[in-house]
Design a protein around this motif. Structure first.
Motif, PDB file in Angstrom:
ATOM      1  N   LEU A  69       0.779   6.742  -6.816  1.00 22.16           N
ATOM      2  CA  LEU A  69      -0.273   7.655  -7.018  1.00 22.16           C
ATOM      3  C   LEU A  69       0.162   9.006  -6.793  1.00 22.16           C
ATOM      4  O   LEU A  69      -0.497  10.001  -7.559  1.00 22.16           O
ATOM      5  CB  LEU A  69      -1.390   7.316  -6.137  1.00 22.16           C
ATOM      6  CG  LEU A  69      -2.373   6.098  -6.205  1.00 22.16           C
ATOM      7  CD1 LEU A  69      -3.018   5.688  -5.083  1.00 22.16           C
ATOM      8  CD2 LEU A  69      -2.875   5.996  -7.346  1.00 22.16           C
ATOM      9  N   SER A  82      -8.619   4.994  -1.964  1.00 23.41           N
ATOM     10  CA  SER A  82      -7.804   6.112  -1.652  1.00 23.41           C
ATOM     11  C   SER A  82      -8.534   7.379  -0.908  1.00 23.41           C
ATOM     12  O   SER A  82      -8.074   8.087  -0.403  1.00 23.41           O
ATOM     13  CB  SER A  82      -6.965   6.535  -2.785  1.00 23.41           C
ATOM     14  OG  SER A  82      -8.001   7.038  -3.945  1.00 23.41           O
ATOM     15  N   GLU A  83      -9.769   7.096  -1.221  1.00 20.63           N
ATOM     16  CA  GLU A  83     -10.653   8.403  -0.641  1.00 20.63           C
ATOM     17  C   GLU A  83     -11.251   7.810   0.790  1.00 20.63           C
ATOM     18  O   GLU A  83     -11.814   8.694   1.295  1.00 20.63           O
ATOM     19  CB  GLU A  83     -11.740   8.728  -1.408  1.00 20.63           C
ATOM     20  CG  GLU A  83     -11.327   9.289  -2.909  1.00 20.63           C
ATOM     21  CD  GLU A  83     -10.336  10.654  -2.555  1.00 20.63           C
ATOM     22  OE1 GLU A  83     -10.714  11.462  -2.069  1.00 20.63           O
ATOM     23  OE2 GLU A  83      -9.338  10.215  -3.443  1.00 20.63           O
ATOM     24  N   ASN A 129       0.939  -1.208   0.163  1.00 21.28           N
ATOM     25  CA  ASN A 129       0.163   0.007   0.108  1.00 21.28           C
ATOM     26  C   ASN A 129       0.860   1.374   0.114  1.00 21.28           C
ATOM     27  O   ASN A 129       0.660   2.232  -0.763  1.00 21.28           O
ATOM     28  CB  ASN A 129      -1.082  -0.067   1.111  1.00 21.28           C
ATOM     29  CG  ASN A 129      -1.970  -0.840   1.081  1.00 21.28           C
ATOM     30  OD1 ASN A 129      -3.181  -0.564   0.441  1.00 21.28           O
ATOM     31  ND2 ASN A 129      -2.002  -2.248   1.687  1.00 21.28           N
ATOM     32  N   ALA A 143      -4.989   0.572  -1.156  1.00 20.08           N
ATOM     33  CA  ALA A 143      -4.695   2.212  -1.342  1.00 20.08           C
ATOM     34  C   ALA A 143      -5.100   2.790  -2.740  1.00 20.08           C
ATOM     35  O   ALA A 143      -5.211   3.809  -3.004  1.00 20.08           O
ATOM     36  CB  ALA A 143      -3.233   2.352  -1.093  1.00 20.08           C
ATOM     37  N   PHE A 144      -5.080   1.712  -3.689  1.00 20.17           N
ATOM     38  CA  PHE A 144      -5.497   1.996  -5.163  1.00 20.17           C
ATOM     39  C   PHE A 144      -6.868   2.223  -5.257  1.00 20.17           C
ATOM     40  O   PHE A 144      -7.410   3.106  -5.837  1.00 20.17           O
ATOM     41  CB  PHE A 144      -5.028   0.956  -6.019  1.00 20.17           C
ATOM     42  CG  PHE A 144      -5.117   1.239  -7.452  1.00 20.17           C
ATOM     43  CD1 PHE A 144      -4.071   2.274  -7.949  1.00 20.17           C
ATOM     44  CD2 PHE A 144      -5.973   0.714  -8.348  1.00 20.17           C
ATOM     45  CE1 PHE A 144      -4.056   2.455  -9.572  1.00 20.17           C
ATOM     46  CE2 PHE A 144      -6.052   1.189  -9.512  1.00 20.17           C
ATOM     47  CZ  PHE A 144      -4.984   1.958 -10.115  1.00 20.17           C
ATOM     48  N   GLY A 196      -7.197   4.903   3.502  1.00 16.68           N
ATOM     49  CA  GLY A 196      -6.438   5.282   2.332  1.00 16.68           C
ATOM     50  C   GLY A 196      -5.891   6.538   2.457  1.00 16.68           C
ATOM     51  O   GLY A 196      -4.716   6.783   1.800  1.00 16.68           O
ATOM     52  N   LYS A 197      -6.524   7.526   3.133  1.00 16.10           N
ATOM     53  CA  LYS A 197      -5.800   8.888   3.088  1.00 16.10           C
ATOM     54  C   LYS A 197      -4.570   8.644   4.158  1.00 16.10           C
ATOM     55  O   LYS A 197      -3.461   9.586   4.167  1.00 16.10           O
ATOM     56  CB  LYS A 197      -7.060   9.939   3.854  1.00 16.10           C
ATOM     57  CG  LYS A 197      -7.772  10.214   2.729  1.00 16.10           C
ATOM     58  CD  LYS A 197      -8.804  11.096   3.480  1.00 16.10           C
ATOM     59  CE  LYS A 197     -10.178  11.423   2.281  1.00 16.10           C
ATOM     60  NZ  LYS A 197     -11.137  12.363   2.982  1.00 16.10           N
ATOM     61  N   ALA A 218      -1.750   7.736   2.225  1.00 17.43           N
ATOM     62  CA  ALA A 218      -1.256   8.711   1.442  1.00 17.43           C
ATOM     63  C   ALA A 218      -0.498   9.994   2.191  1.00 17.43           C
ATOM     64  O   ALA A 218       0.496  10.600   1.820  1.00 17.43           O
ATOM     65  CB  ALA A 218      -2.418   9.636   0.774  1.00 17.43           C
ATOM     66  N   SER A 254       0.702   4.102  -2.993  1.00 18.44           N
ATOM     67  CA  SER A 254       0.308   5.736  -2.662  1.00 18.44           C
ATOM     68  C   SER A 254       1.580   6.158  -3.061  1.00 18.44           C
ATOM     69  O   SER A 254       1.270   7.435  -3.728  1.00 18.44           O
ATOM     70  CB  SER A 254       0.527   5.502  -0.845  1.00 18.44           C
ATOM     71  OG  SER A 254      -0.649   4.924  -0.678  1.00 18.44           O
TER      72      SER A 254
END
Length: 280
Positions: free
Chosen positions: A62, A263-264, A55, A259-260, A268-269, A272, A59
């Motif tokens: 991304l 992501s929201e 993940n 995480a892909f 997931g954040k 990131a 990230s």
């Protein structure tokens, strides 16, 4: 000149250019294509290093970074399963191995070299060291901003071989769970980094509470704060807390990177944010 005839006085030797003794001592310069290698490690098994590695790598991808993912867990490679690559195999262009690509990552794992994913790898240290050296130097990685390395538990052959093979910038991320029984073993990884003078990017506390999939309430099943406490104790950055979230386990089993695809979400954040701390 053969090795037995070598006087080891290379500066005065007429055969120095072709001397195998000299060549064996030359470390290939992999800093030309690996800008920054981060080894994800822990002194204890079962803390979620592979989940963090996958993940975190995605990230970073991304964020527009060129990322490779290297699985050096020789005896228990789980990256192929997490990325649904069990039926994929590493190919060669005649000179170097070609990594398998998935979710914006270039991936290498010993699991991608097996005819049967259930085969056991029964290797001693020298064979593992040789394989890891090849995975770093003899793979067509291209130019990577980050190579994320998923290491097995402990401070033995695998992480040591990675750091000794690298010539460019390298560092470590330490993964722990909140409870003290985990933190006690993870301290050994921090000591390992100190002995080898390896920079620690920070500590991630995994399984930090349970997120209910229905009401989203966070429940501290294993307590919370062990990783943050350890970061203060060793004066290293604390990168964040990853809760137990059923969607992460489901994603790993189905070969989808959390995480892909998520992501929201709050978790997931968090991934990131950890990627941001590393790149910043």
């Amino acid at each position: 000149m053969n090795d037995s005839e070598c006087s080891h006085n290379c500066s005065n030797c007429s055969s120095a250019a072709n001397c195998s003794s000299k060549k064996d001592n030359q470390k290939p310069d992999n800093s030309k294509f690996l800008k920054h290698t981060i080894v994800v490690m822990s002194g204890k098994g079962g803390v979620g290093k592979s989940t963090i590695s996958v993940n975190l790598a995605v990230s970073l991808a991304l964020k527009g970074k060129k990322v490779g993912l290297l699985d050096v867990d020789i005896h228990g490679p789980s990256i192929p399963t997490m990325l649904h690559l069990q039926n994929e195999h590493v190919l060669s262009n005649g000179e170097k191995l070609l990594p398998v690509e998935k979710a914006g990552l270039k991936v290498i794992s010993v699991g991608l070299l097996l005819e049967n994913p259930d085969d056991a790898i029964v290797w001693r240290g020298p064979m593992k060291i040789g394989a890891i050296t090849q995975f770093i130097n003899d793979v067509e990685w291209g130019e990577l901003d980050y190579l994320i390395v998923d290491a097995p538990p402990g401070t033995g052959d695998e992480p040591l071989s990675v750091f000794q093979t690298l010539t460019g910038k390298s560092s470590a991320i330490i993964v722990t769970t909140p409870q003290e029984v985990s933190a006690a073993d993870v301290r050994k990884s921090l000591s390992f980094c100190k002995i080898l003078n390896i920079k620690v990017e920070g500590i991630i506390e995994n399984m930090s509470g349970f997120v209910c999939p229905c009401c989203k309430t966070l429940t501290p099943i294993f307590n919370i704060g062990g990783g943050e406490k350890m970061a203060k104790e060793f004066n290293v950055p604390f990168l964040g807390k990853i809760p137990i979230e059923p969607a992460i386990g489901k994603s790993c089993d189905e070969g989808e990177v959390f995480a892909f695809a998520n992501s929201e979400t709050e978790t997931g954040k968090i991934f990131a944010e950890i990627a941001n701390k590393i790149t910043d």
